[in-house]
Scaffold this motif. Structure first.
Motif, short mmCIF file in Angstrom:
data_model
loop_
_atom_site.label_atom_id
_atom_site.label_comp_id
_atom_site.label_asym_id
_atom_site.label_seq_id
_atom_site.Cartn_x
_atom_site.Cartn_y
_atom_site.Cartn_z
N ALA A 154 16.93 -9.23 -6.67
CA ALA A 154 16.45 -8.57 -5.45
C ALA A 154 16.32 -7.06 -5.67
N LEU A 155 17.33 -6.46 -6.30
CA LEU A 155 17.25 -5.02 -6.57
C LEU A 155 16.17 -4.71 -7.59
N GLY A 156 15.99 -5.58 -8.55
CA GLY A 156 14.91 -5.39 -9.53
C GLY A 156 13.54 -5.39 -8.87
N TYR A 157 13.37 -6.26 -7.89
CA TYR A 157 12.09 -6.32 -7.16
C TYR A 157 11.93 -5.09 -6.26
N ALA A 158 12.98 -4.76 -5.52
CA ALA A 158 12.91 -3.65 -4.57
C ALA A 158 12.75 -2.30 -5.27
N LEU A 159 13.25 -2.18 -6.48
CA LEU A 159 13.17 -0.91 -7.20
C LEU A 159 12.19 -0.96 -8.36
N GLY A 160 11.28 -1.93 -8.33
CA GLY A 160 10.26 -2.04 -9.36
C GLY A 160 9.26 -0.90 -9.26
N ARG A 161 8.47 -0.74 -10.30
CA ARG A 161 7.52 0.38 -10.38
C ARG A 161 6.52 0.40 -9.22
N GLU A 162 5.96 -0.76 -8.86
CA GLU A 162 4.98 -0.79 -7.77
C GLU A 162 5.61 -0.46 -6.43
N MET A 163 6.82 -0.98 -6.21
CA MET A 163 7.50 -0.70 -4.94
C MET A 163 7.90 0.77 -4.85
N LEU A 164 8.35 1.35 -5.94
CA LEU A 164 8.72 2.76 -5.92
C LEU A 164 7.51 3.64 -5.61
N LEU A 165 6.34 3.25 -6.11
CA LEU A 165 5.13 4.00 -5.80
C LEU A 165 4.83 3.94 -4.30
N LEU A 166 4.99 2.77 -3.70
CA LEU A 166 4.76 2.65 -2.26
C LEU A 166 5.79 3.45 -1.46
N TYR A 167 7.04 3.43 -1.91
CA TYR A 167 8.07 4.24 -1.24
C TYR A 167 7.71 5.72 -1.32
N LEU A 168 7.21 6.15 -2.47
CA LEU A 168 6.84 7.55 -2.66
C LEU A 168 5.69 7.95 -1.74
N VAL A 169 4.71 7.07 -1.57
CA VAL A 169 3.59 7.34 -0.67
C VAL A 169 4.08 7.51 0.77
N VAL A 170 4.97 6.62 1.20
CA VAL A 170 5.50 6.71 2.56
C VAL A 170 6.31 7.99 2.73
N LEU A 171 7.13 8.33 1.75
CA LEU A 171 7.94 9.55 1.83
C LEU A 171 7.07 10.80 1.85
N ALA A 172 6.04 10.85 1.01
CA ALA A 172 5.14 12.01 0.99
C ALA A 172 4.40 12.13 2.32
N GLY A 173 3.99 11.02 2.89
CA GLY A 173 3.34 11.05 4.19
C GLY A 173 4.26 11.54 5.28
N TYR A 174 5.52 11.13 5.22
CA TYR A 174 6.50 11.57 6.20
C TYR A 174 6.71 13.08 6.10
N VAL A 175 6.81 13.59 4.88
CA VAL A 175 6.98 15.03 4.67
C VAL A 175 5.76 15.79 5.19
N ALA A 176 4.56 15.26 4.93
CA ALA A 176 3.34 15.91 5.43
C ALA A 176 3.32 15.93 6.95
N MET A 177 3.78 14.85 7.58
CA MET A 177 3.83 14.84 9.04
C MET A 177 4.84 15.85 9.56
N LEU A 178 5.97 15.98 8.89
CA LEU A 178 6.96 16.98 9.29
C LEU A 178 6.39 18.39 9.17
N LEU A 179 5.70 18.66 8.06
CA LEU A 179 5.10 19.98 7.88
C LEU A 179 4.03 20.24 8.94
N GLY A 180 3.22 19.25 9.23
CA GLY A 180 2.21 19.41 10.27
C GLY A 180 2.82 19.71 11.62
N GLY A 181 3.89 19.02 11.95
CA GLY A 181 4.59 19.28 13.20
C GLY A 181 5.21 20.66 13.23
N TRP A 182 5.72 21.08 12.08
CA TRP A 182 6.33 22.40 11.98
C TRP A 182 5.27 23.49 12.16
N PHE A 183 4.12 23.30 11.52
CA PHE A 183 3.03 24.26 11.68
C PHE A 183 2.53 24.28 13.13
#
Length: 89
Positions: free
Chosen positions: A9-38
């Protein structure tokens, strides 16, 4: 129904493809925070940038929202597609 170990389960959740999707969601969240801050004017010293500041805030918020939504949809699609592939085996 197959038994899935914690290691698998951890191997699947922390696999390369899943980590890329997590990174996209995290980057989007940071961009939304910056937009709200601006948009709130804290970063622009009382909103002195005017139209340009509002445009920058809107672009950050929209890009962040699209990235978060795309990452979450991609995440759900991957889990469902992988589940269907396992079910066919």
């Amino acid at each position: 129904m197959a038994i899935v170990t914690a290691k698998e389960a951890l191997g699947y959740a922390l696999g390369r493809e899943m980590l890329l999707l997590y990174l996209v969601v995290l980057a989007g969240y940071v961009a939304m925070l910056l937009g709200g801050w601006f948009a709130s004017g804290w970063a622009l010293r009382g909103g002195g940038a005017g139209f340009l500041g509002q445009l920058l805030a809107a672009v950050c918020l929209l890009a962040g929202f699209v990235a978060v939504l795309g990452g979450l949809i991609g995440f759900v699609y991957k889990v469902i597609a992988d589940a269907n592939a396992v079910a066919r085996e």
